[in-house]
Structures are given as structure tokens and as C-alpha cells.
Design a protein around this motif. Structure first.
Motif, PDB file in Angstrom:
ATOM      1  N   THR A 170      -0.400  13.359   0.894  1.00 55.87           N
ATOM      2  CA  THR A 170      -0.160  14.797   0.983  1.00 55.87           C
ATOM      3  C   THR A 170       0.560  15.248  -0.280  1.00 55.87           C
ATOM      4  OG1 THR A 170       2.008  14.530   2.013  1.00 55.87           O
ATOM      5  CG2 THR A 170       0.083  14.641   3.497  1.00 55.87           C
ATOM      6  N   ALA A 171       0.642  16.555  -0.457  1.00 55.83           N
ATOM      7  CA  ALA A 171       1.345  17.102  -1.623  1.00 55.83           C
ATOM      8  C   ALA A 171       2.812  16.665  -1.604  1.00 55.83           C
ATOM      9  CB  ALA A 171       1.239  18.620  -1.643  1.00 55.83           C
ATOM     10  N   LYS A 172       3.398  16.629  -0.417  1.00 60.79           N
ATOM     11  CA  LYS A 172       4.792  16.208  -0.281  1.00 60.79           C
ATOM     12  C   LYS A 172       4.960  14.746  -0.712  1.00 60.79           C
ATOM     13  CE  LYS A 172       8.475  15.735   3.120  1.00 60.79           C
ATOM     14  NZ  LYS A 172       8.865  15.908   4.520  1.00 60.79           N
ATOM     15  N   GLU A 173       4.013  13.890  -0.320  1.00 58.19           N
ATOM     16  CA  GLU A 173       4.084  12.480  -0.684  1.00 58.19           C
ATOM     17  C   GLU A 173       3.873  12.285  -2.184  1.00 58.19           C
ATOM     18  OE1 GLU A 173       2.554  10.761   3.619  1.00 58.19           O
ATOM     19  OE2 GLU A 173       1.105  11.244   2.067  1.00 58.19           O
ATOM     20  N   ALA A 185       7.463   3.193  -6.741  1.00 59.56           N
ATOM     21  CA  ALA A 185       7.227   4.496  -6.125  1.00 59.56           C
ATOM     22  C   ALA A 185       6.113   4.429  -5.091  1.00 59.56           C
ATOM     23  CB  ALA A 185       6.900   5.526  -7.205  1.00 59.56           C
ATOM     24  N   ALA A 186       5.008   3.781  -5.433  1.00 54.07           N
ATOM     25  CA  ALA A 186       3.878   3.685  -4.513  1.00 54.07           C
ATOM     26  C   ALA A 186       4.250   2.867  -3.273  1.00 54.07           C
ATOM     27  CB  ALA A 186       2.673   3.061  -5.212  1.00 54.07           C
ATOM     28  N   ARG A 187       4.952   1.769  -3.469  1.00 51.81           N
ATOM     29  CA  ARG A 187       5.362   0.944  -2.333  1.00 51.81           C
ATOM     30  C   ARG A 187       6.288   1.720  -1.400  1.00 51.81           C
ATOM     31  NH1 ARG A 187       4.958  -4.887  -2.649  1.00 51.81           N
ATOM     32  NH2 ARG A 187       3.809  -5.477  -4.507  1.00 51.81           N
ATOM     33  N   THR A 188       7.192   2.496  -1.974  1.00 49.57           N
ATOM     34  CA  THR A 188       8.128   3.277  -1.165  1.00 49.57           C
ATOM     35  C   THR A 188       7.391   4.312  -0.327  1.00 49.57           C
ATOM     36  OG1 THR A 188       9.862   2.968  -2.825  1.00 49.57           O
ATOM     37  CG2 THR A 188      10.162   4.763  -1.238  1.00 49.57           C
ATOM     38  N   VAL A 189       6.493   5.071  -0.957  1.00 48.31           N
ATOM     39  CA  VAL A 189       5.748   6.101  -0.230  1.00 48.31           C
ATOM     40  C   VAL A 189       4.854   5.456   0.826  1.00 48.31           C
ATOM     41  CG1 VAL A 189       4.005   7.917  -0.444  1.00 48.31           C
ATOM     42  CG2 VAL A 189       5.858   7.765  -2.117  1.00 48.31           C
ATOM     43  N   ASN A 190       4.169   4.381   0.482  1.00 48.52           N
ATOM     44  CA  ASN A 190       3.282   3.719   1.436  1.00 48.52           C
ATOM     45  C   ASN A 190       4.056   3.129   2.619  1.00 48.52           C
ATOM     46  OD1 ASN A 190       0.873   4.323   0.184  1.00 48.52           O
ATOM     47  ND2 ASN A 190       0.982   2.532  -1.159  1.00 48.52           N
ATOM     48  N   LYS A 191       5.253   2.597   2.351  1.00 46.57           N
ATOM     49  CA  LYS A 191       6.069   2.064   3.436  1.00 46.57           C
ATOM     50  C   LYS A 191       6.447   3.180   4.406  1.00 46.57           C
ATOM     51  CE  LYS A 191      10.365  -0.363   4.427  1.00 46.57           C
ATOM     52  NZ  LYS A 191      11.575  -0.959   3.852  1.00 46.57           N
ATOM     53  N   GLN A 192       6.831   4.325   3.875  1.00 50.70           N
ATOM     54  CA  GLN A 192       7.194   5.453   4.735  1.00 50.70           C
ATOM     55  C   GLN A 192       5.986   5.965   5.510  1.00 50.70           C
ATOM     56  OE1 GLN A 192       9.209   8.085   2.039  1.00 50.70           O
ATOM     57  NE2 GLN A 192      11.113   6.935   2.181  1.00 50.70           N
ATOM     58  N   ARG A 193       4.822   5.933   4.900  1.00 51.27           N
ATOM     59  CA  ARG A 193       3.596   6.342   5.603  1.00 51.27           C
ATOM     60  C   ARG A 193       3.300   5.388   6.765  1.00 51.27           C
ATOM     61  NH1 ARG A 193      -0.369   9.406   3.866  1.00 51.27           N
ATOM     62  NH2 ARG A 193      -1.980   7.848   4.234  1.00 51.27           N
ATOM     63  N   ARG A 194       3.485   4.074   6.533  1.00 49.45           N
ATOM     64  CA  ARG A 194       3.269   3.097   7.603  1.00 49.45           C
ATOM     65  C   ARG A 194       4.253   3.319   8.742  1.00 49.45           C
ATOM     66  NH1 ARG A 194       2.652  -0.218   3.425  1.00 49.45           N
ATOM     67  NH2 ARG A 194       4.725  -1.096   3.596  1.00 49.45           N
TER      68      ARG A 194
END
Length: 99
Positions: free
Chosen positions: A6-9, A34-43
Motif C-alpha cells: 500500500t502507499a502507507k507501506e 526496510a523490506a524485511r521490516t515492512v514484510n514482517k509487519q504485513r505477515r
């Protein structure tokens, strides 16, 4: 950045990446963090499947600091019988006895 964010992510990714660059990280490392952090939060939010690891953890990490799943996988590699019914402490003892 995956196109499914999303735009927020994407904004969060950029903010984390910039922060890591400010701390002196390389471009590649900053992007990875950065990608790992966002992906972890998405999971954690249930936006993506929570694929469990098949790994045995960092070999330099103490057995006590590994997850039960990592210990189970390690026990499987060492062909320890009865591992599926073992608790964490039992797995650690069995692994230490095997070495």
C-alpha cells in the motif's frame, strides 16, 4: 519494493531505508532491512501468508535462544527419535546428548 504494498507501506519502507542510510548502512543493506521490516509487519497483520521457516536457526546462536520449531528441525537433521512430543528443554538435552 513489491507492487502489492500500500502507499502507507511504501512510505514506511522509504522512511526506514532513509534512516538506515543515515546510520551509515550500504544501499543494499538499507533496502533489505526496510523490506524485511515492512514484510514482517504485513505477515503479523495477516496480509500475507505466514510461511514458517524450515531452518535450524543461526548456528552461532545458543540452543536456548532458538525457537522450538528450529530445535525440531535440528533434531530431525540428527534423527532424534520422539522429537515431535518433546518440549523445548527436552529437545535441547537430546541435541546436546547427540553431539
Amino acid at each position: 519494493m513489491p507492487t502489492t504494498w500500500t502507499a502507507k507501506e511504501e512510505k514506511q519502507y522509504q522512511h526506514i531505508k532513509d534512516s538506515e542510510l543515515d546510520r551509515g548502512r550500504s544501499e543494499d543493506k538499507a533496502e533489505e532491512i526496510a523490506a524485511r521490516t515492512v514484510n514482517k509487519q504485513r505477515r503479523q497483520a495477516g496480509k500475507t501468508p505466514n510461511k514458517s521457516t524450515q531452518g535450524t536457526g543461526n548456528p552461532h546462536t545458543r540452543l536456548e535462544d532458538r525457537t522450538v520449531e528450529e530445535l525440531h528441525n535440528l533434531a530431525a537433521e540428527h534423527n532424534i527419535k520422539g522429537r515431535s512430543k518433546m518440549k523445548k528443554a527436552e529437545l535441547i538435552k537430546a541435541l546436546r546428548d547427540k553431539r
